[in-house]
Scaffold this active site. Sequence first.
Site, PDB file in Angstrom:
ATOM      1  N   HIS A  62      14.040  45.956 -32.286  1.00  0.00           N
ATOM      2  CA  HIS A  62      12.724  45.636 -32.877  1.00  0.00           C
ATOM      3  C   HIS A  62      11.609  46.500 -32.260  1.00  0.00           C
ATOM      4  CE1 HIS A  62      10.457  42.206 -35.083  1.00  0.00           C
ATOM      5  NE2 HIS A  62       9.721  43.315 -35.085  1.00  0.00           N
ATOM      6  N   ARG A  96      12.025  42.217 -41.384  1.00  0.00           N
ATOM      7  CA  ARG A  96      12.414  41.059 -40.581  1.00  0.00           C
ATOM      8  C   ARG A  96      13.879  40.775 -40.885  1.00  0.00           C
ATOM      9  NH1 ARG A  96       8.451  41.795 -37.947  1.00  0.00           N
ATOM     10  NH2 ARG A  96       6.674  40.403 -37.641  1.00  0.00           N
ATOM     11  N   GLU A 147      16.838  37.020 -32.854  1.00  0.00           N
ATOM     12  CA  GLU A 147      16.413  38.024 -31.869  1.00  0.00           C
ATOM     13  C   GLU A 147      16.059  37.346 -30.556  1.00  0.00           C
ATOM     14  OE1 GLU A 147      13.330  40.544 -33.484  1.00  0.00           O
ATOM     15  OE2 GLU A 147      14.540  41.067 -35.230  1.00  0.00           O
TER      16      GLU A 147
HETATM   17  P1  NAP Z   1       2.111  44.491 -46.696  1.00  0.00           P
HETATM   18  O1  NAP Z   1       1.124  45.611 -46.788  1.00  0.00           O
HETATM   19  O2  NAP Z   1       1.638  43.104 -46.939  1.00  0.00           O
HETATM   20  O3  NAP Z   1       3.326  44.843 -47.671  1.00  0.00           O
HETATM   21  C1  NAP Z   1       4.299  43.929 -48.031  1.00  0.00           C
HETATM   22  C2  NAP Z   1       4.824  44.295 -49.418  1.00  0.00           C
HETATM   23  O4  NAP Z   1       5.887  43.398 -49.752  1.00  0.00           O
HETATM   24  C3  NAP Z   1       3.783  44.208 -50.524  1.00  0.00           C
HETATM   25  O5  NAP Z   1       3.864  45.360 -51.286  1.00  0.00           O
HETATM   26  C4  NAP Z   1       4.207  42.991 -51.347  1.00  0.00           C
HETATM   27  O6  NAP Z   1       3.899  43.243 -52.714  1.00  0.00           O
HETATM   28  C5  NAP Z   1       5.725  42.973 -51.109  1.00  0.00           C
HETATM   29  N1  NAP Z   1       6.271  41.629 -51.253  1.00  0.00           N
HETATM   30  C6  NAP Z   1       5.783  40.450 -50.786  1.00  0.00           C
HETATM   31  N2  NAP Z   1       6.576  39.443 -51.145  1.00  0.00           N
HETATM   32  C7  NAP Z   1       7.582  39.984 -51.876  1.00  0.00           C
HETATM   33  C8  NAP Z   1       8.705  39.435 -52.536  1.00  0.00           C
HETATM   34  N3  NAP Z   1       8.916  38.113 -52.557  1.00  0.00           N
HETATM   35  N4  NAP Z   1       9.540  40.283 -53.161  1.00  0.00           N
HETATM   36  C9  NAP Z   1       9.302  41.610 -53.176  1.00  0.00           C
HETATM   37  N5  NAP Z   1       8.242  42.185 -52.575  1.00  0.00           N
HETATM   38  C10 NAP Z   1       7.394  41.382 -51.924  1.00  0.00           C
HETATM   39  O7  NAP Z   1       2.781  44.455 -45.253  1.00  0.00           O
HETATM   40  P2  NAP Z   1       3.058  45.692 -44.255  1.00  0.00           P
HETATM   41  O8  NAP Z   1       1.911  45.879 -43.347  1.00  0.00           O
HETATM   42  O9  NAP Z   1       3.589  46.835 -45.057  1.00  0.00           O
HETATM   43  O10 NAP Z   1       4.253  45.042 -43.388  1.00  0.00           O
HETATM   44  C11 NAP Z   1       5.458  44.641 -44.002  1.00  0.00           C
HETATM   45  C12 NAP Z   1       6.345  43.878 -43.048  1.00  0.00           C
HETATM   46  O11 NAP Z   1       6.900  44.751 -42.093  1.00  0.00           O
HETATM   47  C13 NAP Z   1       5.636  42.815 -42.202  1.00  0.00           C
HETATM   48  O12 NAP Z   1       5.536  41.581 -42.887  1.00  0.00           O
HETATM   49  C14 NAP Z   1       6.495  42.709 -40.972  1.00  0.00           C
HETATM   50  O13 NAP Z   1       7.410  41.638 -41.122  1.00  0.00           O
HETATM   51  C15 NAP Z   1       7.275  44.010 -40.955  1.00  0.00           C
HETATM   52  N6  NAP Z   1       6.976  44.836 -39.761  1.00  0.00           N
HETATM   53  C16 NAP Z   1       7.978  45.098 -38.879  1.00  0.00           C
HETATM   54  C17 NAP Z   1       7.740  45.906 -37.782  1.00  0.00           C
HETATM   55  C18 NAP Z   1       8.811  46.220 -36.802  1.00  0.00           C
HETATM   56  O14 NAP Z   1       8.518  46.362 -35.628  1.00  0.00           O
HETATM   57  N7  NAP Z   1      10.050  46.398 -37.194  1.00  0.00           N
HETATM   58  C19 NAP Z   1       6.464  46.455 -37.583  1.00  0.00           C
HETATM   59  C20 NAP Z   1       5.473  46.164 -38.498  1.00  0.00           C
HETATM   60  C21 NAP Z   1       5.738  45.351 -39.595  1.00  0.00           C
HETATM   61  P3  NAP Z   1       3.779  42.051 -53.799  1.00  0.00           P
HETATM   62  O15 NAP Z   1       2.786  41.077 -53.209  1.00  0.00           O
HETATM   63  O16 NAP Z   1       3.323  42.728 -55.036  1.00  0.00           O
HETATM   64  O17 NAP Z   1       5.129  41.483 -53.954  1.00  0.00           O
END
Ligand code: NAP
Length: 327
Positions: free
Chosen positions: A287, A239, A268
């Site tokens: 995006h 994001r 955005e």
């Molecule tokens: P996820 O499985 O929940 O992974 C998020 C990771 O971030 C976890 O490993 C979490 O581990 C870590 N995290 C959370 N808070 C943190 C912090 N304060 N500092 C450091 N690490 C932190 O989510 P996902 O499915 O991989 O998706 C991740 C993100 O990608 C989504 O939230 C979304 O915003 C973005 N996304 C973007 C697109 C796009 O079109 N560009 C598409 C899909 C997703 P810990 O809890 O151990 O910290």
Amino acid sequence: MTKPKVYITRLIPEAALEIIAGACDYRIWPEEGTPVPRDILLQEIPTVAGVFTLLTEKVDEELLRAAPRVKIVANMAVGYDNVDLAAASRHGVMVTNTPGVLTETTADLTFALLLATARRLLEANQYLRQGRWKTWYPMLLTGQDVYGATLGIIGLGRIGEAVARRARGFAMRVLYYNRHRREDLERELGATYRPLDDLLREADFVSIHAPLAPETRHLIGERELALMKPTAVLINTSRGPLVDEQALYLALVQKRIWAAGLDVFEAEPVSLENPLLRLENVVALPHIGSASVATRVKMATTAAINLVAGVTGQRPPHLVNPQGWKG
Ligand code: NAP
């Protein structure tokens, strides 16, 4: 028996509409390329039991107050930073997302962006099309090697892990930073934990996959960018607000880092006035992380299944606020 009423904030794939139509009476904002205007949304929701949203809809206190019958907000995204989760829980509203179905597609895009930025693909394409290709010369459009480089992943969750798996095929050394250690992935993928500052100092590529939350806003700012190598590349497919764009612009202009690949922006759709768009060492995308045909259909059907469950008294499969579930 009357069907529950729901509102859908955008034209969505037919397969998802069919799921919703099977159980609900729906009204829909019928346009694909324009978000539903806020006033229309506020008019539509007072009578519905559920709403199907995209990340373009801000679900806040005002909206929730206007929707006393809403039991569920089914967001068609894995991220739900457009929803005030605390307010939804206070109002007893369930919020759902679409995890998993977009993981590999977003990891593919991340790797495409990483390669395109490292090897200056868009710049090279422009160079050719503008008729500037007059000869071959040794340092023409030279970039950074990906094979064998060090990748630093911020947020080794579903997408971060999928990126790490791809990185193994490029013999990359993988470092990661999370709030919690992932010893399973340290064993399986050979990923190594580093505190954020160490990761920034050591990585040739830094790829951001943590969610947007108050504590991750501007996680990468002037101080963090100053720790990175002058040859390092920053990739953000998470994001926009995780990166301080003004600080990033200065770091890129002053060549304190090599380049940036961005699929997401602080605001955005990104304004053409955004100075990052003037830089040759920025690859910018609108995006499109999860934008494959199959994945967008899966995201829509997953959100539809969540919505139908929520308005028919079942626990939705992808509930992000268990406090909203009244069982
Ligand atoms: P996820 O499985 O929940 O992974 C998020 C990771 O971030 C976890 O490993 C979490 O581990 C870590 N995290 C959370 N808070 C943190 C912090 N304060 N500092 C450091 N690490 C932190 O989510 P996902 O499915 O991989 O998706 C991740 C993100 O990608 C989504 O939230 C979304 O915003 C973005 N996304 C973007 C697109 C796009 O079109 N560009 C598409 C899909 C997703 P810990 O809890 O151990 O910290």
